[in-house]
Design a protein around this motif. Structure first.
Motif, PDB file in Angstrom:
ATOM      1  N   PHE A  91       2.104 -11.277  -1.012  1.00 54.18           N
ATOM      2  CA  PHE A  91       1.806  -9.911  -1.310  1.00 54.18           C
ATOM      3  C   PHE A  91       1.967  -8.983  -0.057  1.00 54.18           C
ATOM      4  O   PHE A  91       2.645  -8.138  -0.584  1.00 54.18           O
ATOM      5  CB  PHE A  91       0.404  -9.889  -1.990  1.00 54.18           C
ATOM      6  CG  PHE A  91      -0.002  -8.842  -2.629  1.00 54.18           C
ATOM      7  CD1 PHE A  91       0.373  -8.819  -3.843  1.00 54.18           C
ATOM      8  CD2 PHE A  91      -0.543  -7.778  -1.900  1.00 54.18           C
ATOM      9  CE1 PHE A  91      -0.031  -7.635  -4.586  1.00 54.18           C
ATOM     10  CE2 PHE A  91      -0.723  -6.452  -2.628  1.00 54.18           C
ATOM     11  CZ  PHE A  91      -0.630  -6.589  -4.068  1.00 54.18           C
ATOM     12  N   ASP A  92       1.607  -9.203   0.997  1.00 51.48           N
ATOM     13  CA  ASP A  92       1.622  -8.415   2.178  1.00 51.48           C
ATOM     14  C   ASP A  92       3.148  -8.148   2.383  1.00 51.48           C
ATOM     15  O   ASP A  92       3.513  -6.777   2.449  1.00 51.48           O
ATOM     16  CB  ASP A  92       0.781  -8.917   3.407  1.00 51.48           C
ATOM     17  CG  ASP A  92      -0.709  -8.875   3.127  1.00 51.48           C
ATOM     18  OD1 ASP A  92      -1.196  -8.122   2.373  1.00 51.48           O
ATOM     19  OD2 ASP A  92      -1.279  -9.412   3.893  1.00 51.48           O
ATOM     20  N   SER A  95       4.650  -6.142  -0.560  1.00 52.69           N
ATOM     21  CA  SER A  95       3.967  -4.490  -0.395  1.00 52.69           C
ATOM     22  C   SER A  95       4.801  -3.504   0.484  1.00 52.69           C
ATOM     23  O   SER A  95       4.525  -2.388   0.339  1.00 52.69           O
ATOM     24  CB  SER A  95       2.407  -4.561  -0.162  1.00 52.69           C
ATOM     25  OG  SER A  95       2.383  -4.942   1.007  1.00 52.69           O
ATOM     26  N   ARG A  96       5.375  -4.170   1.626  1.00 52.80           N
ATOM     27  CA  ARG A  96       6.110  -3.464   2.346  1.00 52.80           C
ATOM     28  C   ARG A  96       7.522  -2.979   2.014  1.00 52.80           C
ATOM     29  O   ARG A  96       7.907  -1.957   2.462  1.00 52.80           O
ATOM     30  CB  ARG A  96       6.449  -4.190   3.764  1.00 52.80           C
ATOM     31  CG  ARG A  96       4.921  -4.499   4.332  1.00 52.80           C
ATOM     32  CD  ARG A  96       4.240  -3.661   4.876  1.00 52.80           C
ATOM     33  NE  ARG A  96       4.565  -2.945   6.033  1.00 52.80           N
ATOM     34  CZ  ARG A  96       3.947  -2.319   6.685  1.00 52.80           C
ATOM     35  NH1 ARG A  96       2.910  -1.332   6.254  1.00 52.80           N
ATOM     36  NH2 ARG A  96       4.160  -1.711   7.790  1.00 52.80           N
ATOM     37  N   LYS A  99       4.962  -0.364  -2.245  1.00 50.95           N
ATOM     38  CA  LYS A  99       3.358  -0.606  -2.407  1.00 50.95           C
ATOM     39  C   LYS A  99       3.344  -0.894  -4.088  1.00 50.95           C
ATOM     40  O   LYS A  99       2.206  -1.493  -4.345  1.00 50.95           O
ATOM     41  CB  LYS A  99       2.697   0.807  -2.249  1.00 50.95           C
ATOM     42  CG  LYS A  99       1.097   0.149  -1.773  1.00 50.95           C
ATOM     43  CD  LYS A  99       0.241   1.315  -1.549  1.00 50.95           C
ATOM     44  CE  LYS A  99      -1.017   0.713  -1.508  1.00 50.95           C
ATOM     45  NZ  LYS A  99      -1.999   1.799  -1.717  1.00 50.95           N
ATOM     46  N   LYS A 100       4.173  -0.624  -5.113  1.00 54.21           N
ATOM     47  CA  LYS A 100       3.772  -0.960  -6.242  1.00 54.21           C
ATOM     48  C   LYS A 100       4.664  -2.332  -6.463  1.00 54.21           C
ATOM     49  O   LYS A 100       5.523  -2.365  -7.248  1.00 54.21           O
ATOM     50  CB  LYS A 100       4.956   0.155  -7.251  1.00 54.21           C
ATOM     51  CG  LYS A 100       4.033   1.375  -7.480  1.00 54.21           C
ATOM     52  CD  LYS A 100       4.688   2.342  -8.467  1.00 54.21           C
ATOM     53  CE  LYS A 100       4.081   3.264  -9.166  1.00 54.21           C
ATOM     54  NZ  LYS A 100       4.542   4.090 -10.247  1.00 54.21           N
ATOM     55  N   VAL A 101       3.804  -3.203  -6.024  1.00 52.44           N
ATOM     56  CA  VAL A 101       4.377  -4.512  -6.036  1.00 52.44           C
ATOM     57  C   VAL A 101       4.561  -4.948  -7.537  1.00 52.44           C
ATOM     58  O   VAL A 101       5.419  -5.803  -7.907  1.00 52.44           O
ATOM     59  CB  VAL A 101       3.371  -5.443  -5.362  1.00 52.44           C
ATOM     60  CG1 VAL A 101       3.550  -7.003  -5.719  1.00 52.44           C
ATOM     61  CG2 VAL A 101       3.120  -5.297  -3.866  1.00 52.44           C
ATOM     62  N   PHE A 133      -1.365  -0.845  -6.949  1.00 50.10           N
ATOM     63  CA  PHE A 133      -0.108  -1.645  -6.960  1.00 50.10           C
ATOM     64  C   PHE A 133       0.944  -1.624  -8.269  1.00 50.10           C
ATOM     65  O   PHE A 133       1.570  -2.491  -8.124  1.00 50.10           O
ATOM     66  CB  PHE A 133      -0.465  -3.223  -6.403  1.00 50.10           C
ATOM     67  CG  PHE A 133      -1.362  -2.994  -4.925  1.00 50.10           C
ATOM     68  CD1 PHE A 133      -0.772  -2.560  -3.839  1.00 50.10           C
ATOM     69  CD2 PHE A 133      -2.623  -3.332  -5.248  1.00 50.10           C
ATOM     70  CE1 PHE A 133      -1.606  -2.726  -2.599  1.00 50.10           C
ATOM     71  CE2 PHE A 133      -3.414  -3.284  -3.855  1.00 50.10           C
ATOM     72  CZ  PHE A 133      -2.681  -3.101  -2.756  1.00 50.10           C
TER      73      PHE A 133
END
Ligand SMILES: Cc1cc2nc3c(=O)[nH]c(=O)nc-3n(C[C@H](O)[C@H](O)[C@H](O)COP(=O)(O)O)c2cc1C
Length: 179
Positions: A91-92, A95-96, A99-101, A133
């Motif tokens: 996830f991290d 997210s980079r 941010k809207k994973v 997200f």
């Protein structure tokens, strides 16, 4: 409806994977795609590694699978009241990229554990944060006492009340997305 389903666990015998596979089978008219977090294993995220590695292909591939889906179904393993390290790490990284994973997809979030709370803490964390997200959570459900309530051999919930609740939760997605 293309439904992307996965367990937020990297356990080979993940009970959340068993649950999410069953839950996906209850989605009326869905074309189900199962994803395995083990296929997206990345180094432990740090800003230093990010400076070295940039945007890993596996993170992009994971985001592409979400992009290609109409809806998401995730079942979260609970480790010490929170996410499994495997999920949080992926996830991290993802997210980079953006941010809207969850890319504004409608989603259903589940959790299960052998315990009495069924992963309620990680589920609360996931549902509370999802809107930040790009996740639109339509329903969520924790299944307590996995081994009491789930028939592992048949791959289905044996508790009728939970089965009804799960089917209702999952089909909140089918109502939203035309087949
Ligand atoms: C490091 C660790 C921490 C755990 N912490 C919790 C917890 O906080 N709450 C809980 O209900 N179960 C906890 N468990 C038990 C998990 O719910 C159980 O291992 C479950 O099988 C995890 O889901 P999975 O099989 O889908 O990976 C923990 C297990 C491990 C290995």
């Amino acid at each position: 409806m293309k439904l992307l389903a996965f367990a937020a666990s990297n356990s080979r015998k993940s009970i959340n994977k068993q649950l999410v596979r069953y839950a996906a089978s209850l989605a009326d008219g869905a074309e189900v795609e199962m994803l395995d977090l083990n296929d997206y294993e990345l180094p432990l995220f740090s800003v230093d590694r990010e400076a070295e590695l940039g945007q890993p292909e596996l993170a992009k591939a994971f985001a592409s699978r979400i992009a290609a889906s109409d809806a998401l179904l995730i079942s979260f393993a609970e480790h010490n009241g929170s996410y499994s390290a495997a999920y949080k790490n992926l996830f991290d990284w993802v997210s980079r990229l953006d941010k809207k994973v969850f890319q504004d997809k409608p989603m259903v979030m589940l959790a299960t554990s052998p315990g009495a709370r069924g992963g309620a803490s990680v589920l609360a964390a996931a549902t509370d944060s999802a809107p930040r997200f790009g996740g639109h959570v339509k329903a969520s459900l924790a299944i307590p006492g996995f081994y009491q309530n789930f028939d592992v051999e048949r791959g289905m919930l044996k508790n009728e009340d939970l089965r009804t609740k799960l089917k209702t939760a999952v089909n909140s997605l089918s109502e939203l997305v035309p087949a």
